[in-house]
Design a protein around this motif. Structure first.
Motif, mmCIF file in Angstrom:
data_model
loop_
_atom_site.group_PDB
_atom_site.id
_atom_site.type_symbol
_atom_site.label_atom_id
_atom_site.label_comp_id
_atom_site.label_asym_id
_atom_site.label_seq_id
_atom_site.Cartn_x
_atom_site.Cartn_y
_atom_site.Cartn_z
ATOM 1 N N PRO A 119 0.843 -1.355 0.019
ATOM 2 C CA PRO A 119 -0.082 -0.054 0.042
ATOM 3 C C PRO A 119 0.931 1.317 -0.116
ATOM 4 O O PRO A 119 1.999 1.167 0.489
ATOM 5 C CB PRO A 119 -0.842 -0.011 1.347
ATOM 6 C CG PRO A 119 -0.099 -1.106 2.248
ATOM 7 C CD PRO A 119 0.743 -2.004 1.459
ATOM 8 N N VAL A 120 0.371 2.395 -0.566
ATOM 9 C CA VAL A 120 1.089 3.551 -0.605
ATOM 10 C C VAL A 120 0.089 4.604 -0.041
ATOM 11 O O VAL A 120 -1.013 5.139 0.014
ATOM 12 C CB VAL A 120 1.305 4.078 -2.120
ATOM 13 C CG1 VAL A 120 2.024 5.567 -2.237
ATOM 14 C CG2 VAL A 120 2.184 3.046 -2.961
ATOM 15 N N GLY A 121 1.102 5.043 1.254
ATOM 16 C CA GLY A 121 0.397 6.291 2.028
ATOM 17 C C GLY A 121 0.495 7.425 1.600
ATOM 18 O O GLY A 121 -0.269 8.414 2.084
ATOM 19 N N ALA A 122 1.688 7.744 0.802
ATOM 20 C CA ALA A 122 1.922 8.958 0.612
ATOM 21 C C ALA A 122 0.921 9.763 -0.420
ATOM 22 O O ALA A 122 0.192 8.849 -1.457
ATOM 23 C CB ALA A 122 3.405 9.161 -0.086
ATOM 24 N N SER A 123 0.534 10.815 -0.350
ATOM 25 C CA SER A 123 -0.260 11.643 -1.319
ATOM 26 C C SER A 123 0.354 11.705 -2.960
ATOM 27 O O SER A 123 -0.451 11.984 -3.821
ATOM 28 C CB SER A 123 -0.771 12.847 -0.806
ATOM 29 O OG SER A 123 0.193 14.005 -0.597
ATOM 30 N N LEU B 179 -1.205 11.158 -6.356
ATOM 31 C CA LEU B 179 -2.086 10.294 -6.481
ATOM 32 C C LEU B 179 -3.346 10.810 -5.997
ATOM 33 O O LEU B 179 -4.526 10.503 -6.606
ATOM 34 C CB LEU B 179 -1.644 8.952 -5.583
ATOM 35 C CG LEU B 179 -0.598 8.466 -6.065
ATOM 36 C CD1 LEU B 179 -0.104 7.503 -4.775
ATOM 37 C CD2 LEU B 179 -0.568 7.335 -7.098
ATOM 38 N N HIS B 180 -3.476 11.702 -5.066
ATOM 39 C CA HIS B 180 -4.737 12.190 -4.427
ATOM 40 C C HIS B 180 -5.658 13.252 -5.545
ATOM 41 O O HIS B 180 -6.732 13.456 -5.449
ATOM 42 C CB HIS B 180 -4.470 12.847 -3.468
ATOM 43 C CG HIS B 180 -4.381 11.914 -2.235
ATOM 44 N ND1 HIS B 180 -4.249 12.274 -0.676
ATOM 45 C CD2 HIS B 180 -4.072 10.830 -2.071
ATOM 46 C CE1 HIS B 180 -4.059 11.439 -0.034
ATOM 47 N NE2 HIS B 180 -3.957 10.096 -0.933
ATOM 48 N N ALA B 181 -4.591 13.538 -6.524
ATOM 49 C CA ALA B 181 -5.417 14.628 -7.547
ATOM 50 C C ALA B 181 -5.536 13.997 -8.847
ATOM 51 O O ALA B 181 -6.093 14.583 -9.923
ATOM 52 C CB ALA B 181 -4.550 15.805 -7.830
ATOM 53 N N VAL C 46 -8.895 7.577 -13.855
ATOM 54 C CA VAL C 46 -7.643 6.844 -13.898
ATOM 55 C C VAL C 46 -7.499 5.982 -12.791
ATOM 56 O O VAL C 46 -7.433 6.377 -11.609
ATOM 57 C CB VAL C 46 -6.542 8.001 -13.824
ATOM 58 C CG1 VAL C 46 -5.276 7.150 -13.912
ATOM 59 C CG2 VAL C 46 -6.486 8.817 -15.213
ATOM 60 N N GLU C 47 -7.268 4.819 -13.123
ATOM 61 C CA GLU C 47 -7.334 3.685 -12.010
ATOM 62 C C GLU C 47 -5.891 3.051 -11.699
ATOM 63 O O GLU C 47 -5.524 2.251 -10.938
ATOM 64 C CB GLU C 47 -8.343 2.540 -12.132
ATOM 65 C CG GLU C 47 -9.787 3.346 -12.015
ATOM 66 C CD GLU C 47 -10.672 2.345 -11.933
ATOM 67 O OE1 GLU C 47 -10.355 0.884 -12.062
ATOM 68 O OE2 GLU C 47 -12.078 2.438 -11.915
ATOM 69 N N SER D 89 -3.746 17.288 -16.908
ATOM 70 C CA SER D 89 -4.329 17.460 -15.716
ATOM 71 C C SER D 89 -3.332 18.006 -14.582
ATOM 72 O O SER D 89 -3.624 18.376 -13.683
ATOM 73 C CB SER D 89 -4.994 16.193 -15.010
ATOM 74 O OG SER D 89 -3.817 15.126 -14.898
ATOM 75 N N GLY D 90 -1.989 17.874 -15.212
ATOM 76 C CA GLY D 90 -0.952 18.245 -14.215
ATOM 77 C C GLY D 90 -0.615 17.226 -13.050
ATOM 78 O O GLY D 90 0.334 17.628 -12.294
ATOM 79 N N THR D 91 -1.107 16.149 -12.940
ATOM 80 C CA THR D 91 -0.961 15.253 -11.963
ATOM 81 C C THR D 91 0.226 14.209 -12.056
ATOM 82 O O THR D 91 0.559 13.736 -11.244
ATOM 83 C CB THR D 91 -2.409 14.414 -11.875
ATOM 84 O OG1 THR D 91 -2.584 13.741 -12.929
ATOM 85 C CG2 THR D 91 -3.422 15.292 -11.472
#
Length: 480
Positions: A14-18, A87-89, A94-95, A64-66
């Motif tokens: 799992p990745v907890g970082a945003s 990831l949060h933006a 997008v999955e 989108s700049g993400t």
């Protein structure tokens, strides 16, 4: 601070970082190839929406700049190329974000210290590290960020392509421009003479340098799918799926330099208690149908031997293409595994060629079925190598016994491709790629959370990515 994890191929966390940075690194070498990192943004269909979903050095920022390509950096004899993902933006459609790379000026096998690191984009803390091995590949899917149950995760993929970035990108819907066969894999503005073929998104054509006007020789048409006896007896929908899947298997073999190869294909299915859900939902039956296409394309007679196992192994009836619907009905069964049964008393109503699943049990004893398959291959030699497609949802605990069987099998004409069907413990199977002391690497492994969501082209590429390398090494070692 979260401790870094060293991942083996197929492992995930799992990745907890945003926001994260995927950093591709390699040791600098005079005159050697260099790598270019890139990213593909995929929807639930496993494809890009358009060419704008490809982020690389010629299109370094997604609309989108993400997702951004940050470029190369050299320090202390190591070069890195980095992609950053917020990831949060990310847009909700997008999955998955594939972290890819292409080699410019050679192959990845000519590069040393090839590593993919996942970093927290804010703190720069290392979250995961994946040390990759390569031979003739000119493009790689190093890893993937994927959304599962509202949680972003990272998986170490390590899937290589001999056909350059073009071969990789077209699998996911990217437009590939025509260019001279010898042009660089990284893009149209690379000098001619490097490995692969250029990939230029339509949205960035103006940014890329023009390709020299040359008429490339027409590529040889790939061999079509083999026609298999009994195929015309299948229901129409199943026949159409089989035909398309055979084409996709042929394409995957060609990408990995193995077109026209023949092999005996053996299927092994985990029947332990934890697999019950996958059987009841029809996922195992779907896996068998998809694997039938591999046998239909690789095996001269399109026939596939099959085993099931849990506490004990049992050989199933041979699967022939024309009998696929009946085989699925009779031999991929649900609800017949019980904790309590009377030994020696067979379940009523079973045909002679059906396995009483109560006698198979519910525990994981992979080493027993591996030993049975090895004995079958020894007792039934063929000129072609054997490819074992082994499906399990994990729970591996007989690590020493499994390792012993697979090490002993190194000198045999068998390649063992293990596929994990979930998020469980796969023990020694995950570590086999890095286990020393073997003349050839005779084991491949990858895991997926939900195999039903993996598109056929991607599944076949993963299944067949290491088999051709093993065949080459086995021939050189005199095993084949």
């Amino acid at each position: 601070m979260t401790a870094s994890s060293s991942l083996s191929k197929g492992a995930n966390l799992p990745v907890g970082a945003s926001a994260v940075r995927a950093e591709l690194g390699w040791a600098e070498g005079a005159g050697g190839p260099v790598a270019d990192a890139s990213a593909l943004l995929l929807t639930s269909a496993g494809r890009v929406r358009d060419d704008g979903d490809f982020v690389f050095y010629n299109q370094p920022r997604h609309a989108s700049g993400t997702v951004r390509h940050l470029g190369k950096h050299s320090a202390a004899g190591v070069t890195t190329d980095t992609v950053e993902v917020d990831l949060h933006a990310l847009e909700s459609v997008v999955e998955r974000v594939l972290i890819c790379a292409s080699a410019d000026g050679g192959t990845f096998g000519q590069m040393s210290g090839l590593t993919l690191r996942l970093l927290d984009a804010v703190t720069q803390a290392e979250l995961a590290r994946f040390d990759m091995a390569a031979t003739t590949e000119t493009a790689f899917i190093g890893g993937e960020l994927y959304l599962r149950g509202g949680q972003w995760k990272f998986r170490a993929v390590g899937q290589g392509y001999d056909s350059g970035l073009a071969g990789l990108a077209t699998d996911f819907g990217i437009t590939v421009d025509d260019a001279p066969v010898g042009s660089g894999a990284a893009g149209a503005d690379r000098a001619a003479g490097t490995a692969g073929a250029p990939v230029t998104p339509a949205s960035s054509v103006a940014a890329a340098a023009p390709v020299a006007p040359a008429t490339p020789p027409a590529p040889a048409a790939p061999p079509g799918p083999r026609l298999i006896k009994g195929e015309d007896q299948l229901p129409v929908d199943m026949r159409k799926r089989l035909s398309l899947r055979k084409e996709q298997v042929a394409v995957s073999l060609r990408k990995h330099g193995a077109e026209g190869v023949t092999a005996r294909v053996i299927l092994v299915l985990d029947a332990s208690g934890s697999m019950s859900f996958l059987y009841s939902k029809g996922i195992v039956a779907d896996v068998v149908e998809r694997m039938a296409a591999v046998a239909a394309q690789l095996d001269d007679d399109g026939e596939m031997q099959a085993w099931t196992f849990a506490s004990n192994p049992a050989r199933l009836a041979d699967l022939t293409i024309g009998e696929l619907p009946d085989w699925l009905r009779l031999h991929v069964r649900v609800g017949e595994v019980g904790l309590f049964y009377r030994p020696g008393k067979r379940k009523k109503g079973l045909r002679d060629d059906q396995v009483d699943m109560r006698s198979v049990g519910i525990q994981n004893e992979e080493q027993k079925v591996i030993a049975q398959v090895r004995a079958y291959v020894r007792e039934n030699p063929t000129a072609a190598p054997t490819l074992v497609l082994f499906f399990s949802d994990g729970g591996v605990y007989r690590n020493e016994e499994i390792e012993r069987e697979l090490r002993d099998a190194v000198e045999e004409p068998i390649f063992w491709q293990f596929v994990g069907l979930g998020r469980s413990n796969y023990g020694v199977l995950e570590r086999f790629d890095t286990l020393p002391g073997r003349r050839v690497d005779n084991v491949g492994f990858f895991a997926v959370d939900d195999i039903s969501t993996v598109p056929d082209p991607e599944l076949y590429d993963r299944l067949l990515s290491e088999f051709p390398d093993w065949m080459a090494a086995a021939r050189q070692a005199g095993i084949l």
